[in-house]
Design an enzyme around this catalytic site. Sequence first.
Site, PDB file in Angstrom:
ATOM      1  N   ASN A  25       0.601  -1.222   0.031  1.00 39.28           N
ATOM      2  CA  ASN A  25       0.502   0.039  -0.558  1.00 39.28           C
ATOM      3  C   ASN A  25       0.636   1.083  -0.139  1.00 39.28           C
ATOM      4  OD1 ASN A  25       0.828  -0.390   2.228  1.00 39.28           O
ATOM      5  ND2 ASN A  25      -1.547   0.592   3.600  1.00 39.28           N
TER       6      ASN A  25
ATOM      7  N   GLU B 142       7.075   0.240  16.655  1.00 36.70           N
ATOM      8  CA  GLU B 142       7.681   1.435  15.149  1.00 36.70           C
ATOM      9  C   GLU B 142       7.706   2.366  15.236  1.00 36.70           C
ATOM     10  OE1 GLU B 142       8.424  -1.292  11.233  1.00 36.70           O
ATOM     11  OE2 GLU B 142       6.436   0.528  10.582  1.00 36.70           O
TER      12      GLU B 142
ATOM     13  N   CYS C 254      -3.322   0.908   6.989  1.00 35.26           N
ATOM     14  CA  CYS C 254      -3.773  -0.163   8.380  1.00 35.26           C
ATOM     15  C   CYS C 254      -4.610   0.551   8.913  1.00 35.26           C
ATOM     16  CB  CYS C 254      -2.163  -0.621   8.732  1.00 35.26           C
ATOM     17  SG  CYS C 254      -1.302   1.041   8.521  1.00 35.26           S
TER      18      CYS C 254
ATOM     19  N   GLY D  19       2.144  -6.467   7.179  1.00 34.02           N
ATOM     20  CA  GLY D  19       1.905  -6.770   6.009  1.00 34.02           C
ATOM     21  C   GLY D  19      -0.035  -7.067   6.519  1.00 34.02           C
ATOM     22  N   SER D  20       0.193  -8.668   6.168  1.00 33.63           N
ATOM     23  CA  SER D  20      -1.215  -8.708   6.730  1.00 33.63           C
ATOM     24  C   SER D  20      -1.082  -9.369   7.992  1.00 33.63           C
ATOM     25  CB  SER D  20      -2.078  -9.911   5.840  1.00 33.63           C
ATOM     26  OG  SER D  20      -1.487 -11.063   6.068  1.00 33.63           O
ATOM     27  N   THR D  21      -2.221  -9.884   8.488  1.00 35.89           N
ATOM     28  CA  THR D  21      -2.207 -10.614   9.940  1.00 35.89           C
ATOM     29  C   THR D  21      -1.868 -12.312   9.494  1.00 35.89           C
ATOM     30  OG1 THR D  21      -3.521  -9.114  11.128  1.00 35.89           O
ATOM     31  CG2 THR D  21      -4.160 -11.860  12.243  1.00 35.89           C
TER      32      THR D  21
ATOM     33  N   GLU E 208       4.040  -5.453  12.158  1.00 34.58           N
ATOM     34  CA  GLU E 208       2.707  -4.666  12.205  1.00 34.58           C
ATOM     35  C   GLU E 208       1.722  -4.782  10.267  1.00 34.58           C
ATOM     36  OE1 GLU E 208       3.460  -1.261  13.841  1.00 34.58           O
ATOM     37  OE2 GLU E 208       5.211  -2.434  14.633  1.00 34.58           O
TER      38      GLU E 208
ATOM     39  N   THR F  77      -0.574 -12.907   7.054  1.00 31.93           N
ATOM     40  CA  THR F  77       0.943 -13.727   6.606  1.00 31.93           C
ATOM     41  C   THR F  77       1.941 -13.596   8.138  1.00 31.93           C
ATOM     42  OG1 THR F  77       1.006 -12.885   4.454  1.00 31.93           O
ATOM     43  CG2 THR F  77       3.145 -12.773   5.001  1.00 31.93           C
ATOM     44  N   GLY F  78       1.398 -12.381   8.571  1.00 33.74           N
ATOM     45  CA  GLY F  78       2.421 -11.988   9.873  1.00 33.74           C
ATOM     46  C   GLY F  78       2.355 -13.810  11.601  1.00 33.74           C
TER      47      GLY F  78
END
Length: 499
Positions: free
Chosen positions: A164, A478, A299, A240-242, A263, A244-245
């Site tokens: 994004n 972060e 996000c 990225g997405s939850t 994140e 993938t996290g």
Amino acid sequence: MTEIDWHARARGETLSVQNYIGGKRVDVSGNVELLKHAPHSGELLYTFGQGDAADVDRAVSSANAAFADGRWRDRSISERQAVLMRLGDLVEEHRERFALLECLDVGKPVAHALHDDVARAMHSLRSAVEDIDGLTSMASPKSDDATYQLRKPLGVVGAIVGWNYPLSLAASKVAPALITGNSLVLKPSEFTSLSATLLAELAIEAGVPEGVFNVVHGSGAIVGDRLARHPDVRLISFTGSTATGKRLMKASADSNMKRVILECGGKSPYLIFDDYEGGLEELAGDVLATGYANQGALCVSSTRIIIQDGIAKKLLPLMVQQAAAIKPDDPLSETTSFGALINKDHFDKVRGYIKSGLDDGATLLCGGGTVREESGGNFLTPAIFDDVSPDAKIAREEIFGPVLSVFKFGSEEQALQLANDTEYGLAAYVATGSAERGARLAHVIDAAQVLSIQSLSGNPGAPPNGVEPHKQSGFGFEGGVEGLAAYTAATLILKFQET
Ligand code: NAD
């Protein structure tokens, strides 16, 4: 100011995707080609290989060798600060080129890329330069200290980021990794591959030694997965997405217990109370700006609009009127404020959510339609749903597109219950005339950041410290001094003292 012909610039740009390893561009491997189509026209923009594990191994070994011989790690902090400041300046010098690449890759308006994305990237680089002094003053020995803490770089950092805000997400990883003396392998999203290699080349120009900052392109399942499991990578810093996290946590556990900073996704609430005393037109504008920023692919977008019954009657019609006036348009035109969705799959996914909202009985107040079909691009009008059940898919899942769900409440208790009724915890916005209520809610809403709004004048400013996601939005700081600390390991130095 002369207007730039961005279409001409786009025609003049050679769009190629190559890895950057050991200070050199090299072709991406892989026997399957990834095709990138322009979000605004559907035209084929560029192709590249899906990457393979050997690409990652080469990049990690380049980063590891650079770390081992100390070519960057052993530089003084002030030298590293000077280099990153120079990198920030180079990003600024190349801002128009970066803006063009981000616009072409993401479909976002070029004016937004120029003023928002590039500024975010420069901010990451420059604030790391400032914050490192805070970390070293906490950690370094005073001459007579018998006991002190050292903060050491970790080694090779793997940075994996989403699509994004490609440049700014990359910079948010590159800055803390480099200022603390680590080496880095960056893996951009396979949907937005244009800006990362340019950033790595500018880093060399700024004075980062070859091999310290490497880039590997390709698919998440192959290239990202290899990086996440690599035995020589000490930290994966991910945005990225939850889903993938969670995979990255498993990959760490199954490999070398590398650290992970995650994140991830969000479903942030915007609470609006009857006692809000500011202008309603302006408030409606802010709700939409926060919800539809970057075509909804942000996000911290406020996608759940939680409005008290009294003010809803006046505010909702204004929101609908303003949303209906937003015209998705050519992102290469400087006057466009709302661009195209990243790709056909995402476009179909977001349209699927519109259908699911209707199927679940919500009322579509505006938007949700496709426009500019003749362009071949992915243009969707921004939507507002009312009467949304808290159990509906559109209320619970991150859509990452321009779709807002409205919920009504009577009491503050109900508002809080609705706000926290999510597995995500990134941001919350509270519009109320009562500063006490704003503060009270900030203590109990599960979110990394709560913006309490009594009026919309002024600017909340950048957070002075880092932010840490709550719940399934991830974990790990972060930004700020704590964000830098996460890229280091602490060693406590103890000495015998004469008694
Ligand atoms: P994604 O998880 O699909 O992909 C992100 C990155 O992970 C990409 O580079 C991808 O190639 C890689 N990847 C995918 N599968 C992988 C695997 N198995 N192993 C290793 N790497 C893998 O996310 P996306 O769609 O690109 O980005 C959108 C998401 O990012 C949204 O959920 C959004 O909320 C989130 N996001 C969060 C923040 C934040 O600060 N919290 C900021 C921006 C975006």
